[in-house]
Design a protein around this motif. Structure first.
Motif, short mmCIF file in Angstrom:
data_model
loop_
_atom_site.label_atom_id
_atom_site.label_comp_id
_atom_site.label_asym_id
_atom_site.label_seq_id
_atom_site.Cartn_x
_atom_site.Cartn_y
_atom_site.Cartn_z
N ILE A 11 0.83 -1.21 0.00
CA ILE A 11 0.00 0.00 0.00
C ILE A 11 0.87 1.25 0.00
O ILE A 11 0.60 2.21 -0.74
CB ILE A 11 -0.94 -0.01 1.22
CG1 ILE A 11 -2.04 -1.06 1.03
CG2 ILE A 11 -1.57 1.37 1.44
CD1 ILE A 11 -2.89 -1.29 2.25
N GLU A 12 1.91 1.26 0.81
CA GLU A 12 2.78 2.44 0.87
C GLU A 12 3.49 2.68 -0.46
O GLU A 12 3.61 3.82 -0.92
CB GLU A 12 3.79 2.26 2.01
CG GLU A 12 3.15 2.29 3.38
CD GLU A 12 4.13 1.98 4.51
OE1 GLU A 12 5.35 1.95 4.23
OE2 GLU A 12 3.68 1.78 5.65
N GLU A 15 0.97 3.99 -3.04
CA GLU A 15 0.62 5.39 -2.80
C GLU A 15 1.73 6.31 -3.31
O GLU A 15 1.46 7.35 -3.92
CB GLU A 15 0.38 5.62 -1.31
CG GLU A 15 0.05 7.06 -0.93
CD GLU A 15 -1.22 7.59 -1.59
OE1 GLU A 15 -1.40 8.83 -1.59
OE2 GLU A 15 -2.04 6.80 -2.09
N ASP A 16 2.99 5.94 -3.07
CA ASP A 16 4.10 6.75 -3.58
C ASP A 16 4.08 6.80 -5.12
O ASP A 16 4.35 7.84 -5.72
CB ASP A 16 5.43 6.19 -3.09
CG ASP A 16 5.67 6.46 -1.62
OD1 ASP A 16 4.97 7.32 -1.04
OD2 ASP A 16 6.57 5.81 -1.04
N ARG A 18 1.44 6.40 -7.03
CA ARG A 18 0.26 7.18 -7.43
C ARG A 18 0.55 8.68 -7.36
O ARG A 18 0.23 9.44 -8.29
CB ARG A 18 -0.92 6.84 -6.52
CG ARG A 18 -2.24 7.48 -6.90
CD ARG A 18 -3.26 7.34 -5.80
NE ARG A 18 -2.95 8.20 -4.67
CZ ARG A 18 -3.32 9.48 -4.59
NH1 ARG A 18 -4.00 10.04 -5.56
NH2 ARG A 18 -3.00 10.19 -3.52
N VAL A 19 1.18 9.12 -6.27
CA VAL A 19 1.49 10.54 -6.11
C VAL A 19 2.52 10.99 -7.15
O VAL A 19 2.41 12.06 -7.74
CB VAL A 19 1.99 10.82 -4.68
CG1 VAL A 19 2.53 12.23 -4.55
CG2 VAL A 19 0.87 10.58 -3.68
N ARG A 64 -5.72 6.14 -12.74
CA ARG A 64 -5.01 6.42 -11.50
C ARG A 64 -5.98 6.30 -10.33
O ARG A 64 -7.02 6.98 -10.30
CB ARG A 64 -4.39 7.82 -11.54
CG ARG A 64 -3.49 8.10 -10.33
CD ARG A 64 -2.67 9.35 -10.49
NE ARG A 64 -3.47 10.55 -10.45
CZ ARG A 64 -3.56 11.45 -11.42
NH1 ARG A 64 -2.92 11.26 -12.56
NH2 ARG A 64 -4.30 12.52 -11.28
N SER A 67 -6.16 6.15 -4.15
CA SER A 67 -5.14 5.89 -3.14
C SER A 67 -4.45 4.58 -3.45
O SER A 67 -4.96 3.74 -4.20
CB SER A 67 -5.76 5.83 -1.73
OG SER A 67 -6.60 4.69 -1.63
N GLY A 68 -3.27 4.38 -2.84
CA GLY A 68 -2.60 3.10 -2.99
C GLY A 68 -3.40 1.97 -2.37
O GLY A 68 -3.41 0.85 -2.86
N ARG A 69 -4.10 2.28 -1.28
CA ARG A 69 -4.95 1.28 -0.64
C ARG A 69 -6.08 0.84 -1.56
O ARG A 69 -6.39 -0.35 -1.67
CB ARG A 69 -5.49 1.87 0.66
CG ARG A 69 -6.38 0.93 1.47
CD ARG A 69 -6.81 1.63 2.76
NE ARG A 69 -7.93 0.94 3.38
CZ ARG A 69 -7.82 0.02 4.34
NH1 ARG A 69 -6.62 -0.33 4.77
NH2 ARG A 69 -8.89 -0.55 4.87
N TRP A 310 -1.30 5.86 -15.39
CA TRP A 310 -1.71 6.72 -14.29
C TRP A 310 -1.20 8.15 -14.46
O TRP A 310 -1.74 9.08 -13.86
CB TRP A 310 -1.18 6.17 -12.96
CG TRP A 310 -1.76 4.85 -12.56
CD1 TRP A 310 -2.62 4.06 -13.27
CD2 TRP A 310 -1.51 4.15 -11.33
NE1 TRP A 310 -2.92 2.91 -12.57
CE2 TRP A 310 -2.26 2.94 -11.38
CE3 TRP A 310 -0.74 4.42 -10.20
CZ2 TRP A 310 -2.24 2.01 -10.34
CZ3 TRP A 310 -0.72 3.51 -9.17
CH2 TRP A 310 -1.46 2.32 -9.23
#
Length: 393
Positions: A11-12, A15-16, A18-19, A64, A67-69, A310
């Motif tokens: 997940i972390e 998220e990185d 995705r951002v 995209r 969130s990563g979650r 994304w």
């Protein structure tokens, strides 16, 4: 590492990624490497499992995610619902999902791109999209300047390889291996005998038809993969001006040229965006060949970099198309009378390929002498659009 803790790492990372995609930041593979560098306690087996989940989640979601979650929840809900029980809220574990919590839906590509992809592929769309998100083989280019025959190099490889033909065109320096079959620590890489290069990219360089003793401009050289292929085709004789606006990528070309044995024939020049015409004034109407391997969406490389889906937005695509048109006009000004201009993008989007070329031909009165559109599904290589011009001016 416990299963729930693995999911939290995934997940972390997602998220990185995705951002970074939203903000045009680092590439996904660089983010994964950075994540593990900061967590030396994660063992090799856990790293492999985490990587696998990260890339599966990215391939699952063409849009995209929020969130990563959401990206991981969408993947697991579609592929392995029992794994959702690992979201148990224990130490270093993700919290249980709420019923109304968003999940990234499965999709091949952003919805806004689907009409253009349908225009490109027609009835073959679904198969082509599946190929665009499949796993790519490992293509290598044997460096002619190293003086070792392709057959000899093939025999020295630790696994079987096969010759490559794309769109009916043989690539005499190309060998294809299974994905992941050869690491870049192999001595043949270190000594400059071989280089990793997709067969489609090798075909771009082959169709440019660079000749020994000529003057060539590689206008968007990046780290120099095609520059080195051009130098090999020129048998180390002649001059190549390799330019780019990305200092870090261009700096990587020097060491690669040293290994490949062609540093003396390559000049690098860092350009400032918007000032390229004046910074290349000394090459106006001079080059025998100009290659414009323009920055693009990278949609032809989704099987290697699925996170590029994304990154792309309608606004970014519009900016890329405008840049491609500007660089093609610049390349045209650098070609000498009777010289050759080649335009290429690693994209399957008609707007970046035929659209740019059609507009250029209408503006300049110089139609392409030939065009070629490649795709993983039809040709087994990355997606490319290639056009060659023989300007009369």
């Amino acid at each position: 590492m416990r299963g729930p803790a693995r999911l939290q790492e995934v997940i972390e990372i997602l998220e990185d990624i995705r951002v970074a995609a939203r903000d045009e930041g680092a590439a996904a593979d660089a983010i994964v490497r950075r994540h593990f560098r900061g967590r030396r306690y994660i063992g090799a087996k856990d790293r492999a499992a985490i990587r696998d989940l990260v890339w599966r989640a990215i391939r699952h979601a063409g849009e995209r995610p929020v969130s990563g979650r959401a990206a991981l929840l969408g993947l697991l809900e579609a592929e392995d619902p029992k794994a959702l029980a690992l979201f148990d809220g224990s130490e270093r574990a993700p919290a249980p999902p709420a019923p109304e919590e968003p999940r990234a839906p499965p999709s091949r590509a952003p919805a806004w791109l689907m009409p253009e992809l349908a225009e490109r592929f027609g009835p073959a769309l679904e198969g082509e999209l599946a190929a665009l998100l499949g796993r790519a083989p490992l293509d290598i280019r044997v460096n002619r300047l190293a003086g070792r025959p392709v057959a000899e190099v093939a025999a020295a490889l630790p696994c079987p390889s096969e010759p490559v033909r794309i769109a009916g065109i043989p690539l005499p320096d190309a060998l294809r291996l299974p994905a992941g079959a050869l690491g870049e620590t192999h001595p043949l890489f270190a000594t400059g005998v071989i280089a990793v290069q997709d067969a489609g990219s090798q075909l771009v360089a082959a169709l440019a038809a660079a000749r020994p003793g000529t003057e060539v401009v590689d206008l968007c050289a990046g780290a120099g993969g095609k520059t080195l292929a051009l130098a090999a085709a020129m048998e180390g004789r002649g001059r190549i001006l390799a330019t780019d606006t990305d200092r870090k990528r261009l700096a990587a070309l020097g060491p690669r040229a040293v290994r490949a044995g062609c540093l003396s024939m390559i000049e690098t020049r860092l350009l400032d965006p918007g000032r390229e015409p004046e910074q290349l004034a000394d090459w106006r109407s001079r080059a025998d060949l100009v290659l414009v391997d323009a920055p693009c969406s990278g949609s032809g490389t989704w099987r290697r970099h699925p996170e590029l889906r994304w990154r792309l937005t309608p606004e970014r695509l519009d900016r890329l198309v405008a840049l491609q048109a500007r660089l093609l006009r610049l390349g045209h000004r650098l070609v000498r009378p009777g010289g050759r201009l080649v335009y290429a993008v690693c994209s399957v989007l008609p707007r970046e390929g035929q659209g740019v070329v059609t507009a250029f031909a209408a503006e300049t009165g110089v139609p392409p002498a030939a065009t070629l559109a490649l795709s993983p599904g039809s040709h087994g290589c990355d997606g490319f659009f290639i056009a060659s011009f023989d300007p009369p001016c």
